[in-house]
Write an enzyme that holds these catalytic residues in place. Structure first.
Site, PDB file in Angstrom:
ATOM      1  N   ARG A 167      -5.327   3.075 -10.109  1.00 32.70           N
ATOM      2  CA  ARG A 167      -4.658   4.330 -10.472  1.00 32.70           C
ATOM      3  C   ARG A 167      -5.341   4.955 -11.686  1.00 32.70           C
ATOM      4  O   ARG A 167      -4.692   5.507 -12.574  1.00 32.70           O
ATOM      5  CB  ARG A 167      -3.165   4.116 -10.751  1.00 32.70           C
ATOM      6  CG  ARG A 167      -2.389   3.528  -9.590  1.00 32.70           C
ATOM      7  CD  ARG A 167      -2.369   4.456  -8.365  1.00 32.70           C
ATOM      8  NE  ARG A 167      -1.688   3.795  -7.260  1.00 32.70           N
ATOM      9  CZ  ARG A 167      -2.315   3.069  -6.323  1.00 32.70           C
ATOM     10  NH1 ARG A 167      -3.628   2.939  -6.366  1.00 32.70           N
ATOM     11  NH2 ARG A 167      -1.644   2.501  -5.350  1.00 32.70           N
ATOM     12  N   SER A 245       6.221   6.808  -7.348  1.00 37.14           N
ATOM     13  CA  SER A 245       6.230   5.540  -8.081  1.00 37.14           C
ATOM     14  C   SER A 245       5.934   5.810  -9.553  1.00 37.14           C
ATOM     15  O   SER A 245       4.889   6.358  -9.887  1.00 37.14           O
ATOM     16  CB  SER A 245       5.179   4.586  -7.508  1.00 37.14           C
ATOM     17  OG  SER A 245       5.469   4.300  -6.157  1.00 37.14           O
ATOM     18  N   GLU A 341       2.719   5.517 -14.407  1.00 38.55           N
ATOM     19  CA  GLU A 341       1.644   6.182 -13.658  1.00 38.55           C
ATOM     20  C   GLU A 341       1.480   7.645 -14.052  1.00 38.55           C
ATOM     21  O   GLU A 341       0.370   8.127 -14.169  1.00 38.55           O
ATOM     22  CB  GLU A 341       1.932   6.096 -12.148  1.00 38.55           C
ATOM     23  CG  GLU A 341       1.571   4.747 -11.518  1.00 38.55           C
ATOM     24  CD  GLU A 341       1.502   4.833 -10.001  1.00 38.55           C
ATOM     25  OE1 GLU A 341       1.268   5.939  -9.478  1.00 38.55           O
ATOM     26  OE2 GLU A 341       1.657   3.811  -9.347  1.00 38.55           O
TER      27      GLU A 341
END
Length: 345
Positions: A167, A245, A341
């Protein structure tokens, strides 16, 4: 050079999937490379901080956005031809990612189906190195075009040049060689395998194979399964504001994993190359009792503890207060620090 339209004190409520009310001091809509260069010709934009905005699906706004916001809306999708064992396809950075995945299957070009229904745009895919159900964008990315937001010059990066991580990419890093706020992606190319094989090594997909009795699914079947799984697990941002998420799945050593399993036998974990293990952040949060809980107008989604939601009028501050409380709980119980994130601005 055509003049560019600059929106001042622009509302961003509709431009972030959390639905957080915030404003940008200046917003420029980018539909071509020429728009970027026109904006950079404005002196008080060229030399000031900038923020590149795609679909707003990986973003928490905590107040007025002072950097000039470049809203990327570059369109277009095309098949470029073959290169070795792959077919190259290209999309404008403003194309919705899910629309692009669907389009590739319509062209009979599988390879991205595991990443169906991920929110956001094609241009954001390499920035975040999006991934789902056993696949990451880095595995399929061939190259991309971007514009230097200081010089206005176009440049190209290969997948290796993007310095991908979990990520993460060069576009999320500041300072040194980092390109955060210094580059705007315009077009992205992907290499899709001509000898396609399904990617099935993920629990939810294995459950679907068992339930349907289909052991050799087509790319379209995998696409349909992933869409259905995500819709059942994750809230629609149009109905309940969220950024998908919220935390990265943490990686731990084999020793750390064994230690946690000794105390928590139900721990959801996955082996990684090199002997480390990835832990399911949603399971860790759920184990701490956060599912369905709230702080102010921000809450934890009742079906998936990994997703934080806007219950109506939540501020970015409330979302981050909730996120920090969750991080504290997980650290106190498991000794693991969860990393968000989304970009917090």
């Amino acid at each position: 050079m055509c003049p560019v339209s600059i929106e001042r004190n622009a509302p961003l409520h509709a431009l972030n999937t959390f639905g957080i009310a915030a404003r940008a001091a200046r917003l420029v809509r980018i539909s071509s490379e020429a728009d970027v260069r026109a904006a950079l010709a404005v002196p008080d934009i060229r030399y000031a901080p900038k923020f590149v905005l795609g679909g707003g699906s990986n973003l928490v706004l905590t107040g007025q956005v002072l950097p000039t916001v470049f809203k990327v809306e570059i369109a277009g999708m095309r098949v470029l031809g073959t290169e070795g064992d792959a077919t190259l396809v290209e999309a404008g950075a403003g194309v919705r990612w899910h629309d692009f995945v669907h389009w590739t299957l319509q062209q009979c070009l599988p390879g991205l189906e595991n990443m169906a229904l991920i929110p956001g745009t094609v241009g954001a895919a390499p920035v975040q190195n999006i991934g789902a159900y056993g696949m990451e964008a880095a595995e399929r990315l061939h190259s991309l075009d971007a514009i230097d937001l200081r010089s206005g010059k176009l440049f190209t990066l290969t997948a290796a040049g993007c310095a991908f991580g979990y990520r993460d990419s060069i576009f999320k890093r500041s300072g040194g060689m980092g390109l955060a706020g210094r580059a705007l992606i315009t077009r992205v190319r992907f290499a899709l395998p001509r000898r396609w094989r399904p990617r099935l090594g993920y629990l939810d997909l294995e459950k679907r194979m068992e339930a349907t009795g289909c052991r050799s699914p087509s790319a379209q079947q995998i696409f349909d399964w992933v869409v259905d799984i995500r819709r059942n697990k994750l809230p629609d941002p149009a109905q309940l504001g969220n950024a998908g998420s919220f935390f990265k799945n943490p990686s731990v050593s084999a020793e750390q994993c064994r230690d946690i399993i000794a105390r928590e036998p139900q721990l959801v974990h996955y082996p990684m190359p090199g002997g480390s293990y990835k832990l399911a952040a949603g399971w860790l949060i759920d184990a701490c009792g956060w599912r369905g809980k709230r702080i102010g107008r921000a809450g934890v989604y009742e079906r998936q503890a990994l997703v934080l939601v806007n219950l109506g009028g939540a501020s970015g501050g409330e979302v981050m207060t909730l996120a920090k409380a969750i991080q504290t709980s997980v650290y106190e119980r498991f000794g693991i620090r969860l990393e968000p994130e989304p970009v917090v601005l």
